[in-house]
Design a protein around this motif. Structure first.
Motif, PDB file in Angstrom:
ATOM      1  N   UNK A 178       0.853  -1.187   0.000  1.00 31.98           N
ATOM      2  CA  UNK A 178       0.000   0.000   0.000  1.00 31.98           C
ATOM      3  C   UNK A 178       0.889   1.237   0.000  1.00 31.98           C
ATOM      4  N   UNK A 179       1.082   1.875  -1.153  1.00 31.22           N
ATOM      5  CA  UNK A 179       1.992   3.030  -1.206  1.00 31.22           C
ATOM      6  C   UNK A 179       1.469   4.244  -0.450  1.00 31.22           C
ATOM      7  N   UNK A 180       0.187   4.255  -0.133  1.00 28.82           N
ATOM      8  CA  UNK A 180      -0.374   5.401   0.580  1.00 28.82           C
ATOM      9  C   UNK A 180      -0.382   5.249   2.087  1.00 28.82           C
ATOM     10  N   UNK A 181       0.048   4.100   2.601  1.00 27.34           N
ATOM     11  CA  UNK A 181       0.017   3.873   4.040  1.00 27.34           C
ATOM     12  C   UNK A 181       1.047   4.744   4.755  1.00 27.34           C
ATOM     13  N   UNK A 182       0.671   5.233   5.908  1.00 30.85           N
ATOM     14  CA  UNK A 182       1.584   6.021   6.736  1.00 30.85           C
ATOM     15  C   UNK A 182       2.481   5.061   7.508  1.00 30.85           C
ATOM     16  N   UNK A 183       3.741   5.027   7.144  1.00 31.55           N
ATOM     17  CA  UNK A 183       4.708   4.138   7.787  1.00 31.55           C
ATOM     18  C   UNK A 183       5.806   4.929   8.483  1.00 31.55           C
ATOM     19  N   UNK A 184       5.439   6.113   8.950  1.00 29.86           N
ATOM     20  CA  UNK A 184       6.418   6.973   9.621  1.00 29.86           C
ATOM     21  C   UNK A 184       6.377   6.827  11.137  1.00 29.86           C
ATOM     22  N   UNK A 185       5.352   6.161  11.657  1.00 24.54           N
ATOM     23  CA  UNK A 185       5.217   6.007  13.104  1.00 24.54           C
ATOM     24  C   UNK A 185       5.802   4.712  13.592  1.00 24.54           C
ATOM     25  N   UNK A 186       5.010   3.998  14.399  1.00 29.60           N
ATOM     26  CA  UNK A 186       5.449   2.716  14.970  1.00 29.60           C
ATOM     27  C   UNK A 186       4.965   1.590  14.059  1.00 29.60           C
ATOM     28  N   UNK A 187       5.904   0.905  13.456  1.00 29.01           N
ATOM     29  CA  UNK A 187       5.593  -0.097  12.428  1.00 29.01           C
ATOM     30  C   UNK A 187       6.074  -1.464  12.893  1.00 29.01           C
ATOM     31  N   UNK A 188       5.239  -2.478  12.651  1.00 31.51           N
ATOM     32  CA  UNK A 188       5.641  -3.850  12.912  1.00 31.51           C
ATOM     33  C   UNK A 188       5.843  -4.595  11.610  1.00 31.51           C
ATOM     34  N   UNK A 189       6.888  -5.398  11.537  1.00 30.04           N
ATOM     35  CA  UNK A 189       7.130  -6.278  10.385  1.00 30.04           C
ATOM     36  C   UNK A 189       7.041  -7.714  10.882  1.00 30.04           C
ATOM     37  N   UNK A 190       6.203  -8.497  10.233  1.00 31.07           N
ATOM     38  CA  UNK A 190       5.998  -9.882  10.625  1.00 31.07           C
ATOM     39  C   UNK A 190       6.783 -10.774   9.680  1.00 31.07           C
ATOM     40  N   UNK A 191       7.867 -11.363  10.191  1.00 34.87           N
ATOM     41  CA  UNK A 191       8.670 -12.264   9.374  1.00 34.87           C
ATOM     42  C   UNK A 191      10.064 -11.732   9.119  1.00 34.87           C
ATOM     43  N   UNK A 192      10.983 -12.654   8.855  1.00 31.94           N
ATOM     44  CA  UNK A 192      12.374 -12.284   8.547  1.00 31.94           C
ATOM     45  C   UNK A 192      12.900 -13.102   7.377  1.00 31.94           C
ATOM     46  N   UNK A 193      12.028 -13.380   6.401  1.00 25.07           N
ATOM     47  CA  UNK A 193      12.451 -14.094   5.211  1.00 25.07           C
ATOM     48  C   UNK A 193      12.982 -13.158   4.149  1.00 25.07           C
ATOM     49  N   UNK A 194      12.940 -13.622   2.896  1.00 27.56           N
ATOM     50  CA  UNK A 194      13.585 -12.887   1.805  1.00 27.56           C
ATOM     51  C   UNK A 194      12.953 -11.517   1.574  1.00 27.56           C
ATOM     52  N   UNK A 195      11.615 -11.430   1.557  1.00 32.58           N
ATOM     53  CA  UNK A 195      10.967 -10.137   1.338  1.00 32.58           C
ATOM     54  C   UNK A 195      11.215  -9.200   2.509  1.00 32.58           C
ATOM     55  N   UNK A 196      11.129  -9.737   3.721  1.00 33.78           N
ATOM     56  CA  UNK A 196      11.372  -8.915   4.907  1.00 33.78           C
ATOM     57  C   UNK A 196      12.785  -8.346   4.900  1.00 33.78           C
ATOM     58  N   UNK A 197      13.752  -9.172   4.488  1.00 32.60           N
ATOM     59  CA  UNK A 197      15.142  -8.706   4.473  1.00 32.60           C
ATOM     60  C   UNK A 197      15.323  -7.531   3.529  1.00 32.60           C
ATOM     61  N   UNK A 198      14.524  -7.464   2.479  1.00 36.54           N
ATOM     62  CA  UNK A 198      14.641  -6.355   1.529  1.00 36.54           C
ATOM     63  C   UNK A 198      13.881  -5.120   1.990  1.00 36.54           C
ATOM     64  N   UNK A 199      12.757  -5.314   2.675  1.00 39.30           N
ATOM     65  CA  UNK A 199      11.923  -4.166   3.034  1.00 39.30           C
ATOM     66  C   UNK A 199      12.321  -3.536   4.373  1.00 39.30           C
ATOM     67  N   UNK A 200      12.918  -4.303   5.268  1.00 36.09           N
ATOM     68  CA  UNK A 200      13.246  -3.800   6.604  1.00 36.09           C
ATOM     69  C   UNK A 200      14.205  -2.611   6.571  1.00 36.09           C
ATOM     70  N   UNK A 201      15.297  -2.635   5.790  1.00 33.97           N
ATOM     71  CA  UNK A 201      16.220  -1.490   5.823  1.00 33.97           C
ATOM     72  C   UNK A 201      15.548  -0.164   5.503  1.00 33.97           C
ATOM     73  N   UNK A 202      14.691  -0.123   4.485  1.00 36.17           N
ATOM     74  CA  UNK A 202      14.006   1.110   4.144  1.00 36.17           C
ATOM     75  C   UNK A 202      13.022   1.531   5.207  1.00 36.17           C
ATOM     76  N   UNK A 203      12.300   0.583   5.772  1.00 40.98           N
ATOM     77  CA  UNK A 203      11.356   0.909   6.838  1.00 40.98           C
ATOM     78  C   UNK A 203      12.073   1.412   8.076  1.00 40.98           C
ATOM     79  N   UNK A 204      13.241   0.861   8.356  1.00 42.83           N
ATOM     80  CA  UNK A 204      14.000   1.306   9.536  1.00 42.83           C
ATOM     81  C   UNK A 204      14.401   2.768   9.429  1.00 42.83           C
ATOM     82  N   UNK A 205      14.648   3.235   8.214  1.00 37.49           N
ATOM     83  CA  UNK A 205      14.989   4.646   8.013  1.00 37.49           C
ATOM     84  C   UNK A 205      13.762   5.545   8.064  1.00 37.49           C
TER      85      UNK A 205
END
Length: 496
Positions: A178-205
């Motif tokens: 969802x490109x319109x979701x507000x992900x600037x606050x407190x975000x949870x990521x469920x999982x640490x597989x291949x997709x998570x490994x790619x998306x986590x660095x950007x979300x952490x910033x």
């Protein structure tokens, strides 16, 4: 089979009085497998065919996955059709948008657009004695041959969690970004597989606080990605040089297969690489302990990343070393009992890979494909199934790899289907593989899988069917051995 029309294009089918279109070959899915099959049919110019795609665009996985950081983990020149190479990949590992553009351009340049039908979600495919009747949201087709190319990574697996439906913030799977979701606050990521490994660095910033729910720690090795230099791109414009680069990448990947057999020192070198990578990037001993897997390397998908560990070590990131088990209002409850306040949830829990939903919609001579696969997917030559005449499944049972390019496997299966089509052009009888042939092939797969790290590595992975404990996703051998075993159509195993 239908001959080409006089203008040089193969007919897309003839409409019958009942509003049903007759066709030689119906292909379900327009990702790598479906488009590859379509390209080969278009170049043959012998069979009429249609590409049935439920979405509004081609691309499959690379159309669906648009999350920040999405990219391939197979080198670009290897993760593309050998019969349609691209010389100007920008990086060693192509970003997702570049792969998607490659597939769009391939469909256009190879003349597939007239054969594509979008919005054609398959409601049912039923064998009617001599042909398949395929009912879709965009019409109905009768085809002598049905090629299922729906893929393994098309149906996201969402966790069944108490309270999830009442979570007040945005919740979405990585493949439904969802490109319109507000992900600037407190975000949870469920999982640490291949997709998570790619998306986590950007979300952490981006997020003020990020909590990552880890059911089990992944093994991670350096990615070593980089952009190609102008000089390299000039050299790669030479088809002969590009072919040598591709062949070298293929050979390098094949040399890694003994790791999956647990052979020493091969698996020890891979484990050492991963352990040194973890130690170099995570100096905190507590966090490093949480990120140390408790199963053998290779049992699950080995991740390639240079920025996952640094992201997890950031001050605004919390690694929760247990699975998400429930949602209570705006709190995410972990298996450890910890409760985390979150405003949004990004779900990276993989796909329905071992029980593809399309199997619930395919009715063969003997019943539902899902019933035939009730104890795990099986197929002779990883492509054809007893009880389902003239059905060919691409990228299905034991047709994937854990160490090399899936595109090589897809091309091998496409070659098998082309041989079957040549046989059908000479025969009026449908092709149905015998029960004994499929059972024998399955026994061979099981025997070859028995001592692999996927079954003996002490993990739970999406490669293994949870109902039977069988390895049903991966080919338990090299990519080259798959082609040697299944690259040529042989009519002898067919018949009741």
């Amino acid at each position: 089979m239908t001959a080409p029309t006089t203008d040089g294009h193969t007919a897309a089918g003839d409409l019958t009085d009942g509003g049903v279109t007759d066709i030689d070959v119906a292909i379900v899915g327009a990702g790598f497998a479906g488009l590859g099959m379509g390209i080969r049919l278009a170049r043959r110019g012998r069979e009429s065919f249609v590409l049935l795609e439920r979405a509004a665009e081609v691309g499959g996985t690379w159309r669906d996955n648009t999350y920040p950081g999405v990219a391939c983990d197979i080198p670009s020149h290897l993760y593309s059709f050998s019969f349609r190479p691209r010389p100007d990949w920008s990086r060693v590992f192509a970003p997702g948008s570049e792969i998607q553009e490659y597939l769009r351009e391939a469909a256009r340049a190879e003349g597939l657009l007239p054969h594509l039908r979008f919005g054609a979600d398959m409601h049912e495919a039923r064998w009617e004695g001599d042909r398949w009747r395929i009912t879709t949201g965009a019409g109905t087709w009768r085809a002598r041959v049905l090629v299922m190319a729906a893929g393994r990574l098309s149906e996201p697996r969402m966790p069944e969690l108490p309270g999830l439906e009442s979570f007040p913030g945005p919740v979405f799977h990585t493949s439904r970004w969802d490109p319109g979701a507000d992900l600037t606050g407190r975000v949870g990521v469920v999982g640490t597989g291949a997709s998570a490994a790619q998306v986590i660095p950007g979300l952490a910033e981006r997020a003020s606080q990020l909590v990552v729910f880890q059911r089990s720690a992944p093994w991670v090795v350096p990615r070593n990605d980089r952009a190609y230099s102008p000089e390299e791109l000039r050299e790669l414009a030479d088809p002969a040089h590009a072919a040598r680069v591709r062949d070298g990448m293929f050979a390098d990947a094949e040399r890694n297969f003994p790791q999956r057999l647990g052979r020493h020192p091969d698996i020890d070198r891979l484990r050492d690489t991963a352990e040194h990578h973890l130690a170099a990037q995570v100096p905190d001993p507590r966090l490093r302990a949480l990120l140390t897997p408790d199963y053998e390397i290779g049992c699950k998908r080995v991740l390639l990343s240079d920025d996952l560990y640094p992201a997890l070590a950031r001050e605004n990131v919390t690694l929760e070393p247990s699975a998400l088990t429930a949602i209570e209002g705006g709190k995410a409850v972990a298996g450890s009992g910890a409760r985390h306040d979150v405003d949004a949830l990004v779900v990276a829990t993989g796909f329905r890979s071992t029980d593809p939903p399309f199997a619930q919609r395919v009715v063969g001579r003997t019943g539902l494909l899902a019933e035939h696969w009730s104890a795990g997917m099986t197929a002779y030559a990883s492509t054809v199934v007893h009880g389902f005449p003239n059905l060919f499944v691409l990228d299905g049972p034991n047709a994937s790899l854990g160490h090399n390019s899936a595109v090589h496997m897809i091309e091998t299966q496409i070659g098998y289907v082309e041989g079957a089509l040549d046989h059908l052009a000479r025969s009026a009888e449908p092709l149905e593989v015998s029960r004994a042939a499929e059972a024998g092939y399955t026994a061979e797969i099981d025997a070859r899988s028995r001592d692999t790290v996927w079954l003996r590595g002490g993990c739970r992975s999406w490669y293994v069917d949870p109902r039977s404990g069988r390895l049903t996703l991966l080919w338990p051998g090299t990519a080259g051995s798959f082609r040697e075993r299944n690259g040529r159509f042989d009519p002898s195993p067919f018949g009741h």
